[in-house]
Design an enzyme around this catalytic site. Structure first.
Site, short mmCIF file in Angstrom:
data_model
loop_
_atom_site.label_atom_id
_atom_site.label_comp_id
_atom_site.label_asym_id
_atom_site.label_seq_id
_atom_site.Cartn_x
_atom_site.Cartn_y
_atom_site.Cartn_z
N ASP A 1 34.88 32.07 41.37
CA ASP A 1 35.77 33.21 41.19
C ASP A 1 37.00 32.90 40.35
OD1 ASP A 1 34.26 35.18 42.41
OD2 ASP A 1 34.88 34.53 44.41
N ASP B 1 27.54 38.64 42.12
CA ASP B 1 28.94 38.78 41.70
C ASP B 1 29.31 37.80 40.59
OD1 ASP B 1 28.18 39.13 44.41
OD2 ASP B 1 30.24 39.38 45.07
N1 GLY Z 1 32.86 38.95 45.18
C1 GLY Z 1 33.01 39.43 46.49
C2 GLY Z 1 32.76 40.87 46.69
O1 GLY Z 1 32.29 41.61 45.85
O2 GLY Z 1 33.03 41.29 47.79
#
Ligand code: GLY
Length: 389
Positions: free
Chosen positions: A114, A174
């Site tokens: 992230d 994600d």
């Molecule tokens: N990347 C975490 C979410 O979408 O909750």
């Protein structure tokens, strides 16, 4: 959401938007929502320290902040950059710069995939709008840090470092979003290797993360020694075989972004296939249920997934010339501009949107404001404002 309101939306086509002009959302409405955003975000800024960012609201309505290492820390500075881009307020610009610079220590911290969200939404927008060379250096350094997470045997970047129930090398859909830091880093640092890491991850994900109907699994667990797929499951969705809405939104946005960044036709084909699946499955007002396959009669909506999709659909319509994608984005934005979703000044703890869903299986962030819902809403509004056609 109240059933009577959904009924009126479906039957009367009730939205916050006009119907007679070429554009459903007028310039005045855009100016009003960005003026609201300035007020709300000043309120959020006042509640922060040097080491916190807004995350959501607690049950008692007080602000819940996160530390800088939380995956969402780049969204508040990024939202401020979009507010500045529209309104050009020097006060908001200074605030955006101050909030962005808080994230530089991430380069020295233990981070996961992230770091892409964290640095690209903050420093990426800062560089786009200011050309400040110090931002370029942070973006390139962050891209190299992210690229270290690629394992050539699996052909994907590892998402999380923690392991649960038999995971060896977890990768979530994600992660497609984090590739933009790599393509930006490749462009700014002149290092094609970074772009190659992004393409390899996108290609492997295209092969292993999708079902035949173009819905995506949330998590694929790889064997890092062989590259074999060990399992396909969900963490935040209704079931392993369900279509968790935010995951579908990340997939749509991720492949549309990869086409924009690389020009590779296979990513556009994938984005169109995901987009066409969503056009068929989205409810009449365009706001997805938190999971497309939750069998309850009226499951919670997730405004964050709607905001991410709206932003992606506007760009996909520009890549393809298909106005259906733009119409869906417009419908989603119009619904988000209604009082059901959009806060009034001084309410909602300073956030803009209500009714986001973070993680229902974990009973965390259920039907609340979310910093990333606001970010993609503002991004979509800026894209709408700049859209020609
Ligand atoms: N990347 C975490 C979410 O979408 O909750």
């Amino acid at each position: 959401m109240k059933k009577w309101y959904l009924f009126l939306v479906a039957v009367l086509g009730l939205t916050a938007c006009g119907k007679d002009a070429g554009r459903a959302i007028s310039d005045q409405q855009l100016a009003d929502v960005f003026s609201l955003a300035e007020k709300q975000y000043l309120m959020l800024d006042e509640q922060l320290t040097d080491s916190t960012m807004p995350r959501t609201l607690n049950a008692d309505g007080t602000l819940r902040t996160s530390d800088l290492n939380w995956w969402c820390s780049g969204f508040f500075p990024g939202s401020l950059w979009y507010i500045y881009e529209f309104g050009q307020s020097p006060v908001i610009r200074d605030m955006a710069l101050k909030q962005t610079q808080k994230l530089k220590p991430l380069l020295e911290m233990n981070t996961d995939h992230d770091i892409g969200f964290q640095l690209n939404c903050s420093y990426g927008n800062a560089y786009r709008l200011t050309d400040d060379e110090t931002c370029r250096d942070v973006l390139v350094a962050g891209a190299w840090k992210l690229a270290q997470r690629m394992n050539p045997t699996t052909g994907v970047i590892r998402s999380w470092d923690f392991l649960r129930k038999g995971w060896k090398y977890p990768v979530i859909i994600d992660n497609m979003m984090n590739l933009e830091l790599l393509t930006v880093g490749a462009r700014l640092g002149g290092e094609e290797q970074l772009g190659q890491v992004a393409r390899t991850h996108a290609d492997t994900t295209m092969k292993n993360h999708f079902r035949a109907d173009y819905t995506s699994y949330h998590l694929v667990n790889y064997d890092p020694e062989t590259g074999e797929v060990l399992s396909r499951e969900t963490v935040q969705g209704y079931a392993d075989e369900s279509a968790w809405s935010r995951g579908q939104a990340w997939a749509l946005y991720g492949y549309s972004m990869m086409y924009r960044e690389t020009g590779e036709a296979r990513y556009l084909v994938q984005a169109k296939n995901i987009g066409d699946m969503l056009l068929k499955r989205l409810p009449d007002d365009g706001i997805p249920y938190w999971d497309f396959d939750d069998p309850q009669e009226n499951p919670l909506r997730d405004v964050s997934a709607a905001a991410i999709m709206a932003s992606a659909f506007i760009q996909l319509s520009e890549h393809t010339g298909n106005k259906d994608y733009f119409s869906m984005a417009e419908k989603q934005l119009c619904t988000m501009l209604t009082p059901e979703y959009l806060a009034t000044a001084g309410s909602n703890g300073g956030f803009l949107l209500k009714h986001g869903v973070g993680n229902i299986p974990d009973n965390s962030e259920v039907d609340v404001p979310l910093t990333y819902a606001d970010y993609y809403f503002l991004e979509a509004l800026v894209r709408y404002w700049k859209h020609e056609g």
